[in-house]
Design an enzyme around this catalytic site. Sequence first.
Site, PDB file in Angstrom:
ATOM      1  N   GLY A  44       0.784  -1.233   0.000  1.00  0.00           N
ATOM      2  CA  GLY A  44       0.000   0.000   0.000  1.00  0.00           C
ATOM      3  C   GLY A  44       0.817   1.284   0.000  1.00  0.00           C
ATOM      4  O   GLY A  44       0.326   2.335   0.420  1.00  0.00           O
TER       5      GLY A  44
ATOM      6  N   ASN B  64       1.577   2.980  -2.596  1.00  0.00           N
ATOM      7  CA  ASN B  64       0.897   3.902  -3.526  1.00  0.00           C
ATOM      8  C   ASN B  64      -0.351   4.498  -2.878  1.00  0.00           C
ATOM      9  O   ASN B  64      -0.659   5.667  -3.096  1.00  0.00           O
ATOM     10  CB  ASN B  64       0.556   3.181  -4.828  1.00  0.00           C
ATOM     11  CG  ASN B  64       1.769   3.009  -5.708  1.00  0.00           C
ATOM     12  OD1 ASN B  64       2.197   3.952  -6.378  1.00  0.00           O
ATOM     13  ND2 ASN B  64       2.357   1.824  -5.685  1.00  0.00           N
TER      14      ASN B  64
ATOM     15  N   MET C  80      -3.718  -6.772  -7.291  1.00  0.00           N
ATOM     16  CA  MET C  80      -3.083  -7.799  -8.105  1.00  0.00           C
ATOM     17  C   MET C  80      -4.070  -8.780  -8.743  1.00  0.00           C
ATOM     18  O   MET C  80      -3.743  -9.929  -8.990  1.00  0.00           O
ATOM     19  CB  MET C  80      -2.037  -8.559  -7.264  1.00  0.00           C
ATOM     20  CG  MET C  80      -0.921  -7.670  -6.712  1.00  0.00           C
ATOM     21  SD  MET C  80      -0.158  -6.605  -7.972  1.00  0.00           S
ATOM     22  CE  MET C  80       0.853  -7.829  -8.804  1.00  0.00           C
TER      23      MET C  80
ATOM     24  N   ILE D 151      -6.778  -9.462 -12.041  1.00  0.00           N
ATOM     25  CA  ILE D 151      -7.202  -9.009 -13.367  1.00  0.00           C
ATOM     26  C   ILE D 151      -8.703  -8.783 -13.324  1.00  0.00           C
ATOM     27  O   ILE D 151      -9.454  -9.685 -12.920  1.00  0.00           O
ATOM     28  CB  ILE D 151      -6.840 -10.058 -14.441  1.00  0.00           C
ATOM     29  CG1 ILE D 151      -5.323 -10.209 -14.523  1.00  0.00           C
ATOM     30  CG2 ILE D 151      -7.431  -9.670 -15.796  1.00  0.00           C
ATOM     31  CD1 ILE D 151      -4.856 -11.334 -15.414  1.00  0.00           C
TER      32      ILE D 151
ATOM     33  N   HIS E  40       0.918   0.980 -13.324  1.00  0.00           N
ATOM     34  CA  HIS E  40       1.608  -0.185 -13.901  1.00  0.00           C
ATOM     35  C   HIS E  40       3.095   0.145 -14.087  1.00  0.00           C
ATOM     36  O   HIS E  40       3.425   1.165 -14.695  1.00  0.00           O
ATOM     37  CB  HIS E  40       0.960  -0.527 -15.251  1.00  0.00           C
ATOM     38  CG  HIS E  40       1.595  -1.703 -15.906  1.00  0.00           C
ATOM     39  ND1 HIS E  40       1.640  -2.944 -15.296  1.00  0.00           N
ATOM     40  CD2 HIS E  40       2.231  -1.848 -17.089  1.00  0.00           C
ATOM     41  CE1 HIS E  40       2.279  -3.786 -16.090  1.00  0.00           C
ATOM     42  NE2 HIS E  40       2.647  -3.148 -17.183  1.00  0.00           N
TER      43      HIS E  40
END
Length: 213
Positions: A15, A17, A107, A109, A129
């Site tokens: 975390g 970010n 993480m 999709i 990304h």
Amino acid sequence: MSSPRRIAVLISGNGSNLQALIDASNTSALPNVQIVKVISDRKDAFGLQRAAKAGIPTQVHNIVPYKHLPDTPSDPLISERRKAYDVDLSKHILSAEPDIVVCAGFMRIVTPSLLRPLQEGKVAIINVHPSLHGDLIGAHCIERAWEEFQAGKRKSTGIMIHHVIAEVDLGEPIVQEEVSMEGCQNLESLQERMHVVEHRLIVEGTLKVLDSR
Ligand code: GRF
């Protein structure tokens, strides 16, 4: 002053970010915002503690309760399990009434079962990304770039903040920046260099999307 722009954040791990968004919130870098919810797919994600410390509501949305559903793709690529997980994720997100969802080291999709309801609710969704658009796709991009650097196959990599679409890591870039690998002594030093850039760009990308609405 108009009401704060509402941000929901999806995480899976450390975390850092998310922390960059928390720290920038309501400074000149990211004015007039509120992080309204942090959702993690893993209950042990350290980012959940960061959110709690900042007084942000958290939720764990784990895949385990969906394990009884088949994981074999029923239509081209997507299983009933992933669809059901994403349908409920969209509900958890929309209940917080965000303007934007920031995938910050999330993480998983995502599938149209998540993207469609967000689009219908006019909620933007963006992702950080660790590669430039169309270069490295998928997981472990920093490690893969490092291996190529060591093999003499590349001298730089990059960070991109992009709109999320069903095709993994291929949505339209919002901001991206090349990161030189010159002088990196080991993987850790490259990771550190990448994190500094992504922590700045995630704030810039979030602001850019919010300001464009
Ligand atoms: C970041 O390097 C991001 O680019 C990648 O996952 C990592 C998450 O780091 N997608 P953190 O959890 O934000 O510290």
